[in-house]
Design an enzyme around this catalytic site. Structure first.
Site, PDB file in Angstrom:
ATOM      1  N   SER A 143       0.852  -1.187   0.000  1.00 21.53           N
ATOM      2  CA  SER A 143       0.000   0.000   0.000  1.00 21.53           C
ATOM      3  C   SER A 143       0.887   1.236   0.000  1.00 21.53           C
ATOM      4  CB  SER A 143      -0.903   0.000   1.233  1.00 21.53           C
ATOM      5  OG  SER A 143      -1.709   1.156   1.267  1.00 21.53           O
ATOM      6  N   LYS A 173      -1.296  -1.112  -4.292  1.00 20.31           N
ATOM      7  CA  LYS A 173      -2.454  -0.287  -3.917  1.00 20.31           C
ATOM      8  C   LYS A 173      -1.996   1.159  -3.783  1.00 20.31           C
ATOM      9  CE  LYS A 173      -4.542  -0.146   0.297  1.00 20.31           C
ATOM     10  NZ  LYS A 173      -5.445  -0.594   1.399  1.00 20.31           N
ATOM     11  N   LYS A 214      -3.172   5.129  -2.936  1.00 18.05           N
ATOM     12  CA  LYS A 214      -4.174   6.016  -2.358  1.00 18.05           C
ATOM     13  C   LYS A 214      -4.501   7.133  -3.352  1.00 18.05           C
ATOM     14  CE  LYS A 214      -4.224   4.095   1.795  1.00 18.05           C
ATOM     15  NZ  LYS A 214      -5.424   3.518   2.433  1.00 18.05           N
ATOM     16  N   ASP A 219      -7.322   3.191  -3.836  1.00 20.95           N
ATOM     17  CA  ASP A 219      -8.022   3.251  -2.552  1.00 20.95           C
ATOM     18  C   ASP A 219      -8.351   4.704  -2.241  1.00 20.95           C
ATOM     19  OD1 ASP A 219      -9.045   2.950  -0.045  1.00 20.95           O
ATOM     20  OD2 ASP A 219      -7.174   2.338   0.907  1.00 20.95           O
ATOM     21  N   GLU A 253     -11.283   0.898  -4.145  1.00 20.39           N
ATOM     22  CA  GLU A 253     -11.702   0.608  -2.778  1.00 20.39           C
ATOM     23  C   GLU A 253     -12.379   1.814  -2.129  1.00 20.39           C
ATOM     24  OE1 GLU A 253      -9.735  -1.020   1.426  1.00 20.39           O
ATOM     25  OE2 GLU A 253      -8.461  -0.559  -0.295  1.00 20.39           O
ATOM     26  N   ASP A 294     -14.663  -1.346   2.281  1.00 17.62           N
ATOM     27  CA  ASP A 294     -13.788  -1.423   3.447  1.00 17.62           C
ATOM     28  C   ASP A 294     -14.531  -0.841   4.640  1.00 17.62           C
ATOM     29  OD1 ASP A 294     -11.841  -1.079   5.414  1.00 17.62           O
ATOM     30  OD2 ASP A 294     -10.496   0.132   4.203  1.00 17.62           O
ATOM     31  N   LYS A 354     -10.779  -6.373   7.510  1.00 19.91           N
ATOM     32  CA  LYS A 354      -9.809  -5.932   8.519  1.00 19.91           C
ATOM     33  C   LYS A 354     -10.283  -6.435   9.879  1.00 19.91           C
ATOM     34  CE  LYS A 354      -8.200  -1.796   6.087  1.00 19.91           C
ATOM     35  NZ  LYS A 354      -8.270  -0.320   6.009  1.00 19.91           N
ATOM     36  N   GLY A 377      -4.591  -3.581   5.615  1.00 18.35           N
ATOM     37  CA  GLY A 377      -3.665  -3.236   6.689  1.00 18.35           C
ATOM     38  C   GLY A 377      -4.006  -1.907   7.329  1.00 18.35           C
TER      39      GLY A 377
END
Length: 368
Positions: free
Chosen positions: A136, A162, A164, A189, A214, A239, A263, A291
């Site tokens: 990530s 991944k 952001k 994400d 996400e 999520d 998670k 995570g």
């Protein structure tokens, strides 16, 4: 088992590099570690993933300590527990506060695995000897910086990247990455940074052949996500919206998601995480393990959970040295060519380094 003693520690660990998402930048990770001891002296470890501030959800380090001290620990101490699944039943009168609940439940799962002389993975029903992992990457100062990081991690063998995103750091970022890395599994994400009014912008993500996007919309939403998913070919992964098996069921039934990120802390512990996994497997919905910048204790729990069969997408459980100069477990979690080998020792599989924990400890308290 009967839990006879519990110690909570507030740790502060400095990240090797700042980590930026749509809701903030982290340079240090403040978190709670819980040590539980049963009547035989067996010790289990759990970790709270709540942040210092309520950025991700409403829980914080301080509210978790309050819930543990005033409500959850009194419910658990001296109570006869035959199986960790009973913990969620004991906590049922306490609404939400899932991260606090997960902290203590994880320690009890660790004790139970040791008592039955199994790895935590085997205790949960996991079958894998190794798990695929991705990485990530937070929001960077420039697209060039991001490209350089992605190149580094692709060369290290991580199976999924991944990235952001947030308004203003989205379409051109993903376009550049796809041009530079045409064959790499990439996902975006958003951490709830968009609204349904941004649909036309989000639909542009379809051209980049992403594994998923996400949580693009509000953290408490499934209705608008269902509307958005009907307009997008890219799978939406939920999520923040999923806190329980019931949340997962409803989101899947209305078509709000094609993938779910599980998670452990967000859903209240390993018992609920396993229930969500099993339901998604029956519905043909793949899952993966996200995570929360965990230390080695939380990372070890993530590794164990990911050995369940329907975790078919690489998770966020990267190597410890991606985040920390020195982790609090031995050996540290190591990803080699995109895989982590699942340790078979009883319990979480790693030795907890209490001396290092003490060096990071800001405050601690023991309950008997």
């Amino acid at each position: 088992m009967k839990i006879t003693e519990i110690t909570i520690r507030h740790l502060q660990m400095k990240l090797k590099a700042p980590f930026t998402t749509s809701f903030g930048t982290f340079t240090n990770k403040d978190f709670l570690v819980l040590e539980a001891k049963d009547e035989s002296g067996t010790i289990g470890w759990g970790e709270s993933v709540a942040f210092h501030s309520p950025w991700y959800n409403e829980e914080t380090l301080k509210t978790n300590w309050h819930m543990l001290e005033d409500y959850l620990i009194p419910l658990i101490l001296k109570k006869e527990i035959n199986h960790p699944d009973e913990v969620s039943e004991i906590f049922e009168p306490i609404r939400k506060n899932n991260m606090a609940k997960s902290t203590i439940e994880g320690a009890i799962w660790d004790i139970y695995a040791q008592q039955t002389n199994q790895s935590l993975a085997a205790t949960l029903g996991g079958k894998k000897d190794k798990i695929e992992v991705g990485i990530s990457i937070g929001i960077q100062k420039s697209i060039d910086d991001l490209v350089a990081l992605v190149d580094e991690y692709v060369n290290e063998g991580y199976k999924r990247i991944k990235v952001k995103i947030k308004p203003g750091w989205d379409i051109e970022v993903m376009r550049t990455l796809r041009e530079k890395f045409p064959d790499v599994a990439i996902m975006a994400d958003a951490n709830s940074a968009y609204r349904l009014a941004d649909m036309e912008l989000l639909k542009q993500l379809d051209e980049f052949n992403l594994t998923m996007v996400e949580q693009p919309l509000a953290s408490d939403d499934i209705i608008d996500h269902a509307t958005l998913q009907k307009q997008m070919t890219t799978p939406i992964c939920l999520d923040e919206s999923i806190h329980s098996l019931e949340d997962a069921r409803k989101a899947i039934e209305i078509g709000a998601t094609k993938i779910i990120n599980i998670k452990i802390g967000r859903v209240g512990g390993l018992t609920e995480a396993k229930k969500i996994h099993d339901y998604c497997e029956a519905q043909g919905i793949p899952v993966w393990c996200g995570g929360m910048l965990e230390s080695g204790i939380g990372r070890a729990h993530n590794v164990a959970l990911t050995t369940l069969e329907n975790f078919i997408l690489p998770g966020d459980t990267a190597s410890s040295n991606r985040y920390w100069e020195k982790d609090i477990i031995e050996p540290e979690v190591v990803a080699e060519n995109g895989y982590i080998t699942v340790l078979q020792q009883a319990g979480i599989g790693y030795k907890v380094d209490v001396e290092t924990i003490e060096s990071y400890t800001v405050e601690k308290k023991t309950y008997q």
